[in-house]
Design a protein around this motif. Structure first.
Motif, short mmCIF file in Angstrom:
data_model
loop_
_atom_site.label_atom_id
_atom_site.label_comp_id
_atom_site.label_asym_id
_atom_site.label_seq_id
_atom_site.Cartn_x
_atom_site.Cartn_y
_atom_site.Cartn_z
N VAL A 149 0.83 -1.85 -0.39
CA VAL A 149 0.20 -0.20 0.47
C VAL A 149 0.99 1.26 -0.59
CG1 VAL A 149 -1.72 0.81 1.67
CG2 VAL A 149 -1.84 -1.40 1.42
N PRO A 150 0.70 2.08 -0.97
CA PRO A 150 1.24 3.42 -1.11
C PRO A 150 1.43 3.98 0.09
CG PRO A 150 0.35 3.44 -2.75
CD PRO A 150 0.03 2.17 -2.15
N ILE A 151 2.70 5.14 0.68
CA ILE A 151 2.61 5.99 1.74
C ILE A 151 3.15 7.04 1.00
CG2 ILE A 151 3.14 6.29 4.13
CD1 ILE A 151 3.32 3.42 4.50
N PRO A 152 2.75 7.56 1.40
CA PRO A 152 3.40 9.56 1.01
C PRO A 152 4.65 9.28 1.68
CG PRO A 152 0.77 9.82 1.37
CD PRO A 152 1.09 8.41 1.77
N LYS A 153 5.68 10.34 1.42
CA LYS A 153 6.57 10.39 1.82
C LYS A 153 7.45 10.96 2.76
CE LYS A 153 9.38 9.81 -3.20
NZ LYS A 153 10.21 10.58 -3.94
N ASP A 154 5.69 11.38 2.60
CA ASP A 154 6.10 13.10 3.71
C ASP A 154 4.84 12.05 5.46
OD1 ASP A 154 3.29 13.46 3.22
OD2 ASP A 154 3.30 15.47 3.47
N ILE A 155 5.07 11.18 5.15
CA ILE A 155 4.13 10.55 6.15
C ILE A 155 4.93 8.84 6.78
CG2 ILE A 155 2.37 9.06 7.26
CD1 ILE A 155 0.64 10.84 4.72
N ALA A 156 5.53 9.28 8.02
CA ALA A 156 6.71 8.40 8.58
C ALA A 156 4.92 7.07 9.24
CB ALA A 156 7.61 8.85 9.84
N LEU A 157 4.55 6.30 8.34
CA LEU A 157 3.32 5.82 9.43
C LEU A 157 4.33 4.50 9.71
CD1 LEU A 157 0.44 5.57 8.32
CD2 LEU A 157 0.92 3.63 7.57
N GLU A 158 4.60 4.82 10.48
CA GLU A 158 5.12 3.60 12.45
C GLU A 158 4.32 3.17 12.78
OE1 GLU A 158 8.12 5.47 14.83
OE2 GLU A 158 9.26 5.89 12.46
N VAL A 159 3.34 1.98 12.23
CA VAL A 159 2.11 1.57 12.73
C VAL A 159 2.56 0.68 14.55
CG1 VAL A 159 -0.05 -0.06 11.87
CG2 VAL A 159 1.40 0.61 10.35
N GLY A 160 1.48 1.08 14.94
CA GLY A 160 0.60 0.96 16.38
C GLY A 160 -0.57 0.04 16.62
N ILE A 212 5.99 -6.64 11.39
CA ILE A 212 5.20 -6.57 11.77
C ILE A 212 4.55 -6.16 13.23
CG2 ILE A 212 2.58 -8.27 11.09
CD1 ILE A 212 4.00 -9.77 8.99
N LEU A 213 3.62 -5.60 13.50
CA LEU A 213 2.31 -5.78 14.88
C LEU A 213 1.71 -5.47 14.74
CD1 LEU A 213 4.26 -4.46 17.37
CD2 LEU A 213 3.58 -2.23 16.71
N ARG A 214 0.74 -5.66 13.65
CA ARG A 214 -0.84 -5.18 13.73
C ARG A 214 -1.02 -6.09 11.92
NH1 ARG A 214 -0.09 -5.10 18.33
NH2 ARG A 214 0.13 -3.97 19.75
N MET A 215 -2.55 -6.79 12.38
CA MET A 215 -3.36 -6.78 11.14
C MET A 215 -4.97 -7.05 11.27
SD MET A 215 -0.50 -9.39 12.48
CE MET A 215 -0.82 -11.52 12.28
N ASN A 216 -4.85 -6.86 10.46
CA ASN A 216 -6.49 -6.04 10.26
C ASN A 216 -7.89 -7.20 9.37
OD1 ASN A 216 -5.81 -4.66 12.09
ND2 ASN A 216 -7.83 -4.76 12.13
N TRP A 217 -8.46 -7.33 9.16
CA TRP A 217 -8.97 -8.23 8.20
C TRP A 217 -9.43 -7.25 7.03
CZ3 TRP A 217 -7.32 -12.17 6.62
CH2 TRP A 217 -7.36 -13.58 7.25
N GLY A 218 -10.04 -7.11 5.96
CA GLY A 218 -10.32 -6.09 4.93
C GLY A 218 -11.50 -6.65 4.71
N THR A 226 6.32 -1.75 12.18
CA THR A 226 7.56 -0.18 11.86
C THR A 226 8.72 -0.99 12.50
OG1 THR A 226 7.91 1.16 14.05
CG2 THR A 226 6.66 -0.97 14.19
N SER A 227 9.82 -0.69 12.54
CA SER A 227 10.86 -1.75 12.61
C SER A 227 12.04 -0.03 13.76
CB SER A 227 11.29 -2.17 11.38
OG SER A 227 12.44 -0.82 11.03
N ARG A 228 11.85 1.00 13.36
CA ARG A 228 12.09 1.92 13.91
C ARG A 228 12.64 1.93 15.68
NH1 ARG A 228 11.62 6.24 17.29
NH2 ARG A 228 8.97 6.00 16.75
N GLY A 229 14.45 1.48 16.14
CA GLY A 229 15.01 0.92 17.54
C GLY A 229 14.21 -0.28 17.40
N TRP A 230 13.84 -1.28 16.65
CA TRP A 230 13.36 -2.27 16.83
C TRP A 230 13.75 -3.36 15.87
CZ3 TRP A 230 7.60 -1.52 18.81
CH2 TRP A 230 7.24 -1.25 19.57
N GLY A 237 12.42 -1.82 5.79
CA GLY A 237 11.80 -0.77 5.75
C GLY A 237 11.74 -0.29 7.30
N GLU A 238 11.72 1.42 7.89
CA GLU A 238 11.44 1.82 9.10
C GLU A 238 10.09 1.22 9.15
OE1 GLU A 238 12.69 5.63 10.45
OE2 GLU A 238 14.13 4.74 10.80
N TYR A 239 9.32 1.59 8.33
CA TYR A 239 7.63 1.25 8.39
C TYR A 239 6.99 0.75 7.33
CZ TYR A 239 7.86 5.76 6.58
OH TYR A 239 7.62 6.94 5.67
N GLY A 240 6.29 0.41 7.42
CA GLY A 240 5.20 0.34 6.17
C GLY A 240 3.94 -0.34 6.64
#
Length: 670
Positions: free
Chosen positions: A42-53, A346-352, A362-366, A372-375
């Motif tokens: 899923v594309p993420i705009p370059k100016d958004i750091a989508l570190e998914v929690g 991987i941190l979170r999963m949901n059904w579409g 997310t992977s920053r620091g982990w 990728g730092e996030y995705g």
């Protein structure tokens, strides 16, 4: 002599066909994960750091995503339907490390470090106007005091879990940390269960029972998922300092918990209230950092595994599959590989709504194998049925494997198609545990069902409280000669079922049964344990008459880093190096030949159950020197002579996955 050689070669060929049935099948077909389960980014705009929690879907099929940076984004068309890219809008911001998000009864709820928060858009402009604290808990300020949730249970209560702090070991520095809490619809808090270390996720199964995911650490030998009931103590005693508070359903106290290093199952026999995992997720083999859980409900469309659970791993960027059954009122079951290769941790999963799985990362620091730092990605199903072990059920005398396709009877009846072994972990205050008490099991009988979709394996014995590893490399499908997409799994046997044992007859005795399964696995690998001792010198060599020519103290920094990533020394220097692990995870120092850092890191990832016992140091010529695998707060001093050839020599931490980011260079100069 020629005839002897001829017979020897013939005997060797027979052994090859017995031990490895696939060796004679030159036309074995193979499926791939990507063929069956394509991943779409899923594309993420370059100016958004989508570190998914956290992630949750809204009624209009928009996806709400909370980030570790304290933002909530609303994504319309996350599926990319009509070749139209997703659209992002910022709904809320300015919050603290969000690690859970749910849409409940018309509102968005999330956990910040110190509170359960409700967000409302009062004027309908698409942005949150009200950030309301529904309940708050104290914090000490320790970085490890994460909070997760909320999730709605079957009675309509919200569920939240609080991490322990970290001070060289897990500690409950603030009230209720290390606990699962429930909140009634009018937000009255009720402590529910204790003994949690880092409970990153939880989920309801089809029956509405709660399961939570735990990560390896102190008092936690390996990752796991566990069924949680009111009053349970799930293992880490730090949070028991609050067990005497009003409303606590937990009766145990810290003094009640022995620190003997026995298996947890054995300790639980003497400590009423101590809950053992429903399914262990063997460390480094199946993952390093257990994360999200997703129940395969009717919402999903992911192949023939309805009613099972998918479990993410943050470090290895992959998803496992868990089959659960209830035996004598206790949950147990097996974990199998499912899909790897995601772009971040991987941190979170949901059904579409289309049955695909939205995977937030997310992977920053982990550290994670996905770089990728996030995705944000979508896991889809091609509609093709994979050839897999669908379920693994305990029997009074062994196990029954059910397959997604009929199996070839010849390979299914061959004992050499399988390898079964048992092991467990230590329950102690030490961070993690190697696999212990490893032993093979003998297959005494094999019965294939009439439809060829089930295979019953009768073993010499079962071990209650142990993990039973099943490898089925030799199994092939009844048509198409397919190999299994994933040919191994791990069953946690908490209870042995009652019932009649299968009578062993000439008809069900396995073909080519041999005693190779009964080898003592600990002895099998004992020689390798000392293979690298010369590369781990902890005493100054006697030949160093004038002592070490240079002394270096190397430490760690937060975020999986060495505190000195570049070290310059002269060629041939007699070096004394002390590595100090200041972090909250296990680390080592491994020096390699030029250009070999990544290759050695990859080999360490494949060391499996023996890895921790062998310090995750591969027995390979490219390893020049290494420390042991160090517990948090520990150090190790080694002596070695710097290579005589100038150049850049990588040093890494080979704990699985860490090598991707925890690396440095020993610059050797003339």
């Amino acid at each position: 002599m020629k005839n002897s050689l001829k017979y020897l070669l013939l005997f060797s060929a027979c052994l090859t066909s017995v031990y490895y049935p696939s060796a004679t099948a030159q036309t074995t077909a193979a499926q791939t994960e990507n063929e069956i389960y394509p991943i779409i980014t899923v594309p993420i705009p370059k100016d958004i750091a989508l570190e998914v929690g956290g992630m949750t879907f809204l009624p209009n099929d928009e996806l709400a995503v909370a980030t570790r940076r304290g933002e909530v984004w609303i994504i319309s068309n996350p599926y990319g339907k009509g070749n139209t890219p997703p659209k992002y809008r910022l709904f809320a911001h300015g919050m603290h490390e969000i690690l859970g998000l749910s849409y409940i009864k018309g509102d968005l709820y999330l956990t910040q470090r110190a509170e359960l928060t409700r967000l409302k858009d009062l004027d309908g402009d698409g942005e949150a106007d009200e950030y309301k604290t529904m309940y708050s808990w104290p914090l000490s300020g320790n970085y490890h005091e994460y909070a997760y949730g909320p999730m709605l249970d079957k009675e309509g209560n919200m569920v939240v879990t609080l991490n322990l702090g970290w001070i060289g070991y897990g500690e409950s520095l603030s009230k209720w940390h290390g606990w699962m809490l429930k909140f009634t619809p009018d937000f009255k808090m009720k402590p529910f269960a204790a003994g949690f270390r880092s409970p990153a996720a939880f989920e309801l199964n089809d029956n509405g029972d709660i399961f939570y995911a735990e990560n390896q650490g102190d008092w936690v030998g390996s990752g796991s998922i566990t069924h949680v009931e009111e009053g349970d103590f799930v293992g880490n005693p730090a949070g028991l300092i609050w067990a005497g508070e009003p409303g606590s359903p937990v009766k145990l106290r810290k003094k009640d918990i022995p620190d003997t290093g026995e298996p947890k199952y054995d300790v639980a026999k003497r400590v009423p209230g101590l809950k053992t995992p429903s399914v262990w997720i063997p460390h480094s083999v199946m993952g390093n950092s257990t994360s999200g859980i997703l129940n395969y409900s009717d919402q999903g469309k992911m192949g023939p595994f309805k009613g099972q659970m998918f479990v993410g791993d943050q470090a290895q960027s992959k998803i496992s599959r868990v089959y659960l059954e209830k035996v004598k009122g206790v949950y147990q079951g097996a974990v199998f590989p499912f899909r790897e290769g995601f772009s971040s941790g991987i941190l979170r999963m949901n059904w579409g709504s289309d049955g695909s799985m939205l995977v937030g990362m997310t992977s920053r620091g982990w550290s994670s194998t996905g770089k990728g730092e996030y995705g944000l990605q979508r896991l889809t199903w091609s509609g093709k049925t994979p050839f897999e072990i669908q379920t693994m059920k305990a029997k009074p005398d062994g196990f029954e494997l059910e397959f997604t396709k009929p199996v070839d009877v010849k390979t299914a009846r061959n004992a050499a198609s399988y390898k079964i072994s048992t092991f467990t972990y230590k329950y102690h205050h030490v961070y993690g545990s190697p696999a212990i008490n490893m032993a093979g099991r003998i297959i005494k009988a094999i019965v294939v069902s009439d439809d060829h979709k089930k295979v019953r394996l009768v073993l010499d014995s079962l071990k209650a409280g142990y993990i039973h590893e099943i490898k089925a490399e030799g199994i092939r499908s009844d048509s198409g000669n397919l190999a299994l997409l994933h040919n191994y799994g791990y069953y946690t046997l908490n209870q042995i079922p009652d019932g009649d044992q299968l009578s062993i007859t000439e008809e069900n005795k396995p073909v080519a049964m041999m005693d190779h399964n009964h080898m003592d696995m600990g002895k099998m690998s004992s020689d390798k344990a000392t293979a690298s001792s010369e590369k781990h010198r902890t005493e100054q060599p006697a030949s160093w008459k004038n002592g070490a020519e240079k002394t270096i103290v190397l430490g760690t920094k937060p975020g999986l880093k060495f505190d000195a990533p570049n070290i310059t020394v002269k060629a041939g220097t007699k070096l004394k190096l002390t590595f100090v692990n200041k972090d909250d995870m296990l680390h080592n120092f491994v020096l390699t030949t030029k250009g070999s850092g990544n290759a050695i890191g990859e080999l360490a990832m494949k060391m499996g159950l023996d890895g921790e016992r062998l310090n995750f140091v591969p027995d390979n010529a490219a390893v020049l020197a290494h420390t042991t695998l160090l517990q948090p707060g520990k150090s190790d001093t080694i002596y070695f002579t710097v290579p005589s050839v100038p150049g850049d020599y990588p040093f890494i931490c080979t704990y699985p996955g860490h090598y991707l980011v925890m690396k440095g260079v020993l610059k050797v100069i003339k």
